[in-house]
Design a protein around this motif. Structure first.
Motif, PDB file in Angstrom:
ATOM      1  N   ALA A  68       0.813  -1.225   0.000  1.00 60.27           N
ATOM      2  CA  ALA A  68       0.000   0.000   0.000  1.00 60.27           C
ATOM      3  C   ALA A  68       0.841   1.267   0.000  1.00 60.27           C
ATOM      4  O   ALA A  68       0.587   2.192  -0.787  1.00 60.27           O
ATOM      5  CB  ALA A  68      -0.959   0.004   1.191  1.00 60.27           C
ATOM      6  N   ALA A 127       0.976   3.853  -3.123  1.00 56.20           N
ATOM      7  CA  ALA A 127       0.531   5.245  -2.950  1.00 56.20           C
ATOM      8  C   ALA A 127       1.630   6.225  -3.365  1.00 56.20           C
ATOM      9  O   ALA A 127       1.363   7.221  -4.043  1.00 56.20           O
ATOM     10  CB  ALA A 127       0.109   5.494  -1.508  1.00 56.20           C
ATOM     11  N   SER A 174     -11.561   5.314  -3.562  1.00 52.66           N
ATOM     12  CA  SER A 174     -11.215   3.927  -3.314  1.00 52.66           C
ATOM     13  C   SER A 174      -9.815   3.873  -2.717  1.00 52.66           C
ATOM     14  O   SER A 174      -8.880   4.411  -3.281  1.00 52.66           O
ATOM     15  CB  SER A 174     -11.262   3.132  -4.620  1.00 52.66           C
ATOM     16  N   SER A 175      -9.700   3.208  -1.599  1.00 49.74           N
ATOM     17  CA  SER A 175      -8.387   3.046  -0.981  1.00 49.74           C
ATOM     18  C   SER A 175      -7.656   1.901  -1.669  1.00 49.74           C
ATOM     19  O   SER A 175      -8.258   1.059  -2.342  1.00 49.74           O
ATOM     20  CB  SER A 175      -8.557   2.736   0.505  1.00 49.74           C
ATOM     21  N   TYR A 176      -6.366   1.860  -1.465  1.00 49.13           N
ATOM     22  CA  TYR A 176      -5.567   0.761  -2.001  1.00 49.13           C
ATOM     23  C   TYR A 176      -6.076  -0.568  -1.446  1.00 49.13           C
ATOM     24  O   TYR A 176      -6.277  -1.527  -2.195  1.00 49.13           O
ATOM     25  CB  TYR A 176      -4.090   0.960  -1.656  1.00 49.13           C
TER      26      TYR A 176
END
Length: 185
Positions: A6, A10, A36-38
């Motif tokens: 992650a 990022a 949306s998050s990783y």
């Protein structure tokens, strides 16, 4: 792709926002734009992979995450095809990472997995991606008007394909053949 990637993911995405922006899929305004998050993305991709509909791959160089290749839309039954999407960091573009990754994944899909057709959709302005399919000898199917929502608008895409019978020796062999100029017809 792993959850523990992650932070690296990022950082890579942040450093390459301008480089990737013109080619990034976006959600149409009417569909909303949920962030949306990783971890959310990886969870979704893993769930889709378990269902046999997707396969996410990390692109690495000397053990460092430098991009991503995703197999989407895996269709079974009488169709047996999928489409590929990929990106690589600007700092690692032009090193043969993407053509190699595409060749390796296509060989896996066409032999081990048993798919018959692999498709890649590319914006006509994306010269780097066009070079990938040219190097690998994908054939052009045609233009799909307003195919994907990219960078906030519906965009045309050129559609390319490779069939299992087009590459009996595999795409890696084609890519590595000295002086080989693949027939893209």
């Amino acid at each position: 792709m792993r959850r523990r990637d992650a932070r690296a993911w990022a950082r890579l995405r942040s450093e390459n926002a301008e480089w990737l922006g013109p080619w990034e899929a976006t959600l149409p305004r009417e569909a909303g734009s949920p962030a949306s998050s990783y971890v959310g993305m990886i969870s979704t991709l893993r769930r889709r992979a378990r269902q046999g509909h997707a396969m996410p791959f990390a692109l690495t160089w000397d053990g460092e995450l430098v991009g991503m290749l995703t197999v989407n839309g895996i269709t079974w039954g009488s169709a047996r095809w999928a489409n590929l999407g990929y990106w690589v960091s600007r700092s690692h573009a032009g090193r043969g990472i993407t053509p190699t990754a595409v060749a390796l994944v296509c060989d896996h899909l066409l032999t081990t997995v048993g798919l018959h057709r692999i498709e890649i959709a590319i914006r006509p302005e994306n010269g780097a991606s066009l070079r990938v399919v040219e190097k690998l000898g994908f054939s052009e199917v045609g233009v799909a008007r307003r195919f994907l929502h990219i960078a906030g608008e519906w965009r045309d895409h050129r559609i390319f394909q490779v069939l299992a019978e087009d590459v009996p020796g595999g795409l890696m062999a084609r890519l590595q053949a000295p002086g080989a100029a693949p027939d893209a017809s």
